[in-house]
Structure formats: C-alpha cells, structure tokens
Scaffold this motif. Structure first.
Motif, PDB file in Angstrom:
ATOM      1  N   GLN A   1       0.819  -1.213   0.000  1.00  0.00           N
ATOM      2  CA  GLN A   1       0.000   0.000   0.000  1.00  0.00           C
ATOM      3  C   GLN A   1       0.853   1.263   0.000  1.00  0.00           C
ATOM      4  N   HIS A   2       2.159   1.099   0.264  1.00  0.00           N
ATOM      5  CA  HIS A   2       3.036   2.269   0.385  1.00  0.00           C
ATOM      6  C   HIS A   2       4.189   2.132  -0.600  1.00  0.00           C
ATOM      7  N   VAL A   3       3.865   2.415  -1.839  1.00  0.00           N
ATOM      8  CA  VAL A   3       4.834   2.347  -2.930  1.00  0.00           C
ATOM      9  C   VAL A   3       4.815   3.681  -3.666  1.00  0.00           C
ATOM     10  N   VAL A   4       5.816   3.893  -4.536  1.00  0.00           N
ATOM     11  CA  VAL A   4       5.859   5.127  -5.320  1.00  0.00           C
ATOM     12  C   VAL A   4       4.629   5.207  -6.213  1.00  0.00           C
ATOM     13  N   GLN A   5       3.905   6.312  -6.132  1.00  0.00           N
ATOM     14  CA  GLN A   5       2.686   6.497  -6.907  1.00  0.00           C
ATOM     15  C   GLN A   5       2.998   7.113  -8.270  1.00  0.00           C
ATOM     16  N   PRO A   6       2.293   6.678  -9.323  1.00  0.00           N
ATOM     17  CA  PRO A   6       2.504   7.280 -10.643  1.00  0.00           C
ATOM     18  C   PRO A   6       1.962   8.705 -10.660  1.00  0.00           C
ATOM     19  N   PRO A   7       2.379   9.500 -11.631  1.00  0.00           N
ATOM     20  CA  PRO A   7       1.800  10.845 -11.758  1.00  0.00           C
ATOM     21  C   PRO A   7       0.288  10.766 -11.970  1.00  0.00           C
ATOM     22  N   ASP A   8      -0.404  11.825 -11.592  1.00  0.00           N
ATOM     23  CA  ASP A   8      -1.855  11.861 -11.828  1.00  0.00           C
ATOM     24  C   ASP A   8      -2.150  11.999 -13.327  1.00  0.00           C
ATOM     25  N   VAL A   9      -1.358  12.824 -13.995  1.00  0.00           N
ATOM     26  CA  VAL A   9      -1.514  13.013 -15.441  1.00  0.00           C
ATOM     27  C   VAL A   9      -0.131  13.048 -16.077  1.00  0.00           C
ATOM     28  N   PHE A  10      -0.100  12.807 -17.369  1.00  0.00           N
ATOM     29  CA  PHE A  10       1.156  12.859 -18.126  1.00  0.00           C
ATOM     30  C   PHE A  10       0.934  13.773 -19.321  1.00  0.00           C
ATOM     31  N   ILE A  11       1.846  14.721 -19.521  1.00  0.00           N
ATOM     32  CA  ILE A  11       1.720  15.654 -20.645  1.00  0.00           C
ATOM     33  C   ILE A  11       2.586  15.187 -21.811  1.00  0.00           C
ATOM     34  N   VAL A  12       1.953  14.951 -22.953  1.00  0.00           N
ATOM     35  CA  VAL A  12       2.654  14.656 -24.204  1.00  0.00           C
ATOM     36  C   VAL A  12       2.706  15.952 -25.005  1.00  0.00           C
ATOM     37  N   GLN A  13       3.906  16.413 -25.285  1.00  0.00           N
ATOM     38  CA  GLN A  13       4.061  17.686 -26.007  1.00  0.00           C
ATOM     39  C   GLN A  13       4.783  17.464 -27.327  1.00  0.00           C
ATOM     40  N   LEU A  14       4.317  18.139 -28.375  1.00  0.00           N
ATOM     41  CA  LEU A  14       4.856  17.970 -29.725  1.00  0.00           C
ATOM     42  C   LEU A  14       5.253  19.339 -30.264  1.00  0.00           C
ATOM     43  N   GLY A  15       6.544  19.634 -30.278  1.00  0.00           N
ATOM     44  CA  GLY A  15       7.017  20.918 -30.774  1.00  0.00           C
ATOM     45  C   GLY A  15       7.403  21.877 -29.663  1.00  0.00           C
ATOM     46  N   GLU A  16       8.186  22.903 -30.031  1.00  0.00           N
ATOM     47  CA  GLU A  16       8.720  23.841 -29.047  1.00  0.00           C
ATOM     48  C   GLU A  16       7.620  24.654 -28.366  1.00  0.00           C
ATOM     49  N   LYS A  17       6.623  25.110 -29.121  1.00  0.00           N
ATOM     50  CA  LYS A  17       5.545  25.892 -28.518  1.00  0.00           C
ATOM     51  C   LYS A  17       4.754  25.038 -27.526  1.00  0.00           C
ATOM     52  N   ALA A  18       4.583  23.751 -27.855  1.00  0.00           N
ATOM     53  CA  ALA A  18       3.874  22.849 -26.942  1.00  0.00           C
ATOM     54  C   ALA A  18       4.669  22.654 -25.653  1.00  0.00           C
ATOM     55  N   LYS A  19       6.008  22.597 -25.761  1.00  0.00           N
ATOM     56  CA  LYS A  19       6.850  22.485 -24.567  1.00  0.00           C
ATOM     57  C   LYS A  19       6.658  23.707 -23.672  1.00  0.00           C
ATOM     58  N   GLU A  20       6.657  24.901 -24.291  1.00  0.00           N
ATOM     59  CA  GLU A  20       6.464  26.132 -23.515  1.00  0.00           C
ATOM     60  C   GLU A  20       5.110  26.111 -22.806  1.00  0.00           C
ATOM     61  N   ARG A  21       4.097  25.708 -23.548  1.00  0.00           N
ATOM     62  CA  ARG A  21       2.739  25.635 -22.959  1.00  0.00           C
ATOM     63  C   ARG A  21       2.707  24.623 -21.805  1.00  0.00           C
ATOM     64  N   SER A  22       3.452  23.510 -21.960  1.00  0.00           N
ATOM     65  CA  SER A  22       3.473  22.469 -20.936  1.00  0.00           C
ATOM     66  C   SER A  22       4.059  22.987 -19.624  1.00  0.00           C
ATOM     67  N   LEU A  23       5.090  23.838 -19.730  1.00  0.00           N
ATOM     68  CA  LEU A  23       5.698  24.382 -18.513  1.00  0.00           C
ATOM     69  C   LEU A  23       4.675  25.136 -17.674  1.00  0.00           C
ATOM     70  N   PHE A  24       3.850  25.928 -18.316  1.00  0.00           N
ATOM     71  CA  PHE A  24       2.822  26.674 -17.592  1.00  0.00           C
ATOM     72  C   PHE A  24       1.778  25.729 -16.996  1.00  0.00           C
ATOM     73  N   LEU A  25       1.396  24.688 -17.764  1.00  0.00           N
ATOM     74  CA  LEU A  25       0.405  23.731 -17.255  1.00  0.00           C
ATOM     75  C   LEU A  25       0.932  22.972 -16.039  1.00  0.00           C
ATOM     76  N   ILE A  26       2.211  22.586 -16.086  1.00  0.00           N
ATOM     77  CA  ILE A  26       2.793  21.858 -14.954  1.00  0.00           C
ATOM     78  C   ILE A  26       2.707  22.701 -13.685  1.00  0.00           C
ATOM     79  N   GLU A  27       3.027  23.979 -13.789  1.00  0.00           N
ATOM     80  CA  GLU A  27       2.970  24.851 -12.614  1.00  0.00           C
ATOM     81  C   GLU A  27       1.529  25.016 -12.117  1.00  0.00           C
ATOM     82  N   GLU A  28       0.586  25.128 -13.054  1.00  0.00           N
ATOM     83  CA  GLU A  28      -0.823  25.270 -12.666  1.00  0.00           C
ATOM     84  C   GLU A  28      -1.312  24.021 -11.940  1.00  0.00           C
ATOM     85  N   PHE A  29      -0.979  22.862 -12.484  1.00  0.00           N
ATOM     86  CA  PHE A  29      -1.384  21.604 -11.835  1.00  0.00           C
ATOM     87  C   PHE A  29      -0.685  21.435 -10.483  1.00  0.00           C
TER      88      PHE A  29
END
Length: 436
Positions: A334-362
């Motif tokens: 019952q006490h093991v490393v938990q997976p992330p709640d969500v995983f962001i798949v990003q395609l392209g440089e603009k998507a990477k930039e957008r992902s950084l903001f989403l990670i902070e919001e989450f």
C-alpha cells in the motif's frame, strides 16, 4: 584510485532508494502522529556530540562506549562522537536550554540516524535510524506504562501484531547495591566458565553478565539471583503499579527477572518489546522473537549529566529498519511510489512552452504531472506514460497551442476528447480517481 577500485557504500550502511521512501515516510509519519497524540513534542539533536555526553551519560563500561562509538578528534582537538543513541543528547539539550523550568513532565520525541561500530545484523546497521520518546520530570509509574503504550499504539498503526513486552525492575541504588553483592558472590566460583567479555564485565559492569547472549553465559544466568528478591518497599510498589497499568491497558507482558538492558543509566523499570507468536497458554518461543523497541526509567541521568537535582525520567526507542522488516507485505504494497496523476505529451517547441505553464498550474492545485521533455515522438512519450501507469494523458501539439485547447486521452480505453484550456482543470479533476 586504481582501475579495480570502485565506489561502494561502507559495510553496515545502506542507500534508502526512491521506491523505499513511501514506506519509510509511512513509518516516520505514523511515529510522529502517535507521539503527538500523546502530547509529545519533537526535538532534533545534532548527529555530532562531544564524546563526554555518551561517556558520562551512557556509561564508560557499556559496550556502546567501549566498542561501538565512532569517535575522533577534530582539527581543534575536540573529542567528538557520532551519536550512537538518543537519550543522553536529549538530556543534554534539556539541561542546555533550561527545560527543567518548564511545566512537568517535559515530553519529547525524536527520529534520526544513530551510528554504532558493530557487526551488521538483521535490521541493525552501522548507520541505523531510531524513533524514541522521553518523559522527563515525573516519577509516577503510569508514565512507565504510557511509554510502553506509545510503542504498542504505533505498532498497531503500522499493522504489526503479535507484539509482547518483557519487563523487569532494577530497583533503586540501595536495592541494586544489595543485589550486586549477591550476584557477585554467585558468579565468583563460575568466572573461569564465562566468555572473555563476561570475565571482564565481572570486574567492571556486573549487571552486563545477565545481558550476554553467549550460550554458556546464558545457561549460567538461569540459576543466578533475581533482583525481585532484593527490592525495597517503594521499588516493589512502583513495579507492581506499572504491571497493574499494563494489565489495565491489556498489554501482554512477561516478567523477565534477568532483564537488565545494556546501558548504565537505567533504574527501576526496564523493558524490551518483541514481535513473537504468543500461544494460548501465554507462552512463546524466545528463539523466534525479534526485538523491536526497548527502554526504561532513568531517574539519575539528569543529575549525572550536570542537573542541579535528581529528576525522574522514563523513555524508550525503536529501530526503524527492523520495524520496517516486520511490516506485513500487504501493508508494504500500500506504500509504494505512486505514478503521476496526469502525463503531458508535447509535440514541438511551442507545446513544450505551454506544458511548462500547465505543470505549474497543476502543481499549485496538488496534481502530480509526468512528462518526457527529452522525447519528441508521440509514440515514445505514450510508451513512457504507459510504463509509469498513468491513466490520463494530456496531448498538446501545434494546433492545440493555436486553438488554446488540450486533447485528453484515457489510457485504458484509448478514447480522446478535446477540452478548452479554461475547462481543463475541472475536466481533469472529474476524471482522476479519488486518492485514498
């Protein structure tokens, strides 16, 4: 460094790896929660202390001081030691910070690394970790029982069952003086039959003869005098009251008249707590027991370490590594490393930039986010998400950046939905499983 030389952990030490951390955190948080529920406050003392703290506090003739301390001289010439146990440093802090002026009892708990140079064995390393409690300033025997109860409550919280106490009393200095005379007389004609360590202890620390694990010494101990026959009225009453409280608390115990513990500062109550199967007739196999915690009363230690007056105190400690070994496999799972709640798949440089903001919001919302910024392929990123066990994936490509939306993919079914950025957080929360 030669070509054959490699960097390894020192014998008796161990890395606590990421996959082990949730179980350690469970034990530490449980210990802290239980101690706090009994109104004990946390104290942290330095790992490094002047050696005199242990020579004076633990005792010059104990195995800890004579054989097990990691001691060295500093560049300034100070004799210092890596902390081998927790009680003397707590009492040193108690005196240094004027805690004797506080309302009694002063109730403290600690958690941390200890260091002992001894042969590594089951659940015990040269760097080990302990949780301990100290109740300072009150003589009433209910405190002895309460210290034992704290460990029982903690073991229950950790799912460790079949726990029993061995308990004894060492009496006061008057009781002990009369007992030691009788004990010395008993062993006088058997000295040559003792192990080498016990032959030395016969001259320096007589009680330690009763703590020896050598088979010859153990057999000889069975017929030795018992401290219970030498108790004064006050010490006998104190001990009987402790046992009465253990009965009231329904804590199973065995009276072990030869239990002395290995430290010089104990007076009156001493105890060890074991995990072992108790039979219906309340007997148990001493060869199949595993020591989890121990402690006792130490009414003279404050004064020995420089206190102005005699101050009653009682405490105990448990080895965290050994306790972790005893936790049931079902609880461990019952006490093991938990997976992330969500995983962001990003395609392209603009998507990477957008992902950084989403990670902070989450992150601000308490949602754990996984990503693979070093991978450009959607297939590669989805494979990583699958290996992590993530159920919800957010896909952001060039078109999603332009349209200000995100594709939500359910990993189990493969179904996908387009969600606007303004609705994303609410939609993710709806789809996430409730955390236990």
């Amino acid at each position: 460094m030669s070509k054959k030389e490699s960097f390894q952990t020192i014998a008796g030490t161990k890395d606590i790896l990421p996959e082990e951390q949730p179980l350690w955190q469970f034990v530490l948080e449980s210990a802290s929660r239980v101690a706090s529920s009994y109104n004990f406050d946390r104290i942290d003392t330095p790992i490094l202390e002047f050696s005199s703290v242990f020579k004076k506090g633990t005792g010059e003739t104990t195995d800890i001081v004579q054989k097990e301390m990691f001691s060295f001289s500093t560049k300034g010439g100070d004799d210092v030691t890596l902390r081998p146990e927790g009680t003397p440093p707590v009492i040193r802090a108690y005196l240094n910070h004027g805690m004797e002026k506080l309302m009694t009892p002063v109730k403290l708990f600690y958690m941390g690394a200890m260091f002992r140079y001894e042969k590594p064995q089951q659940g015990r390393r040269r760097q080990l970790h302990q949780f301990g409690v100290e109740c300072i300033g009150e003589e009433y025997p209910i405190r002895d029982a309460q210290v034992i109860q704290i460990f029982f409550s903690l073991f229950q919280a950790l799912g460790i069952h079949d726990v029993i106490v061995e308990v004894n009393t060492l009496g006061c200095s008057l009781c002990l003086s009369a007992y030691k005379k009788k004990l010395k007389s008993y062993y006088e004609s058997h000295v040559t039959q003792l192990c080498a360590d016990c032959r030395a202890r016969y001259k320096t620390n007589l009680l330690r003869l009763l703590d020896c694990k050598d088979e010859k010494c153990h057999r000889m101990k069975q017929a030795s005098p018992q401290i219970l026959d030498f108790l004064c009225e006050d010490c006998n009453t104190h001990f009987q009251t402790v046992l009465n409280f253990l009965d009231i608390l329904s804590i199973p115990y065995f009276l072990n008249p030869h239990l002395v513990r290995g430290l010089d500062y104990y007076t009156r109550t001493v105890f060890e707590i074991f995990q072992g199967q108790v039979a219906e007739d309340m007997s148990y196999d001493v060869n199949k027991r595993l020591a989890l915690a121990s402690g006792g009363r130490y009414d003279q230690l404050v004064e020995v370490m420089g206190g102005k007056k005699s101050t009653p105190a009682v405490g105990g400690a448990m080895g965290i590594e050994r306790v972790i070994e005893c936790i049931d496999e079902k609880v461990k799972k019952q006490h093991v490393v938990q997976p992330p709640d969500v995983f962001i798949v990003q395609l392209g440089e603009k998507a990477k930039e957008r992902s950084l903001f989403l990670i902070e919001e989450f992150r601000r919302e308490g949602v754990r986010v996984g990503e693979a910024f070093g991978r450009d392929s959607m297939t590669a990123q989805l494979k990583i998400a699958d290996r992590l066990g993530v159920t919800l994936v957010l896909i952001i490509g060039q078109q999603e950046v332009i349209d200000d939306n995100v594709i939500i993919r359910e990993m189990k079914t493969g179904s996908q939905d387009v969600v606007s950025s303004s609705q994303l957080m609410d939609e993710v929360r709806k789809r996430l499983p409730i955390r236990e």
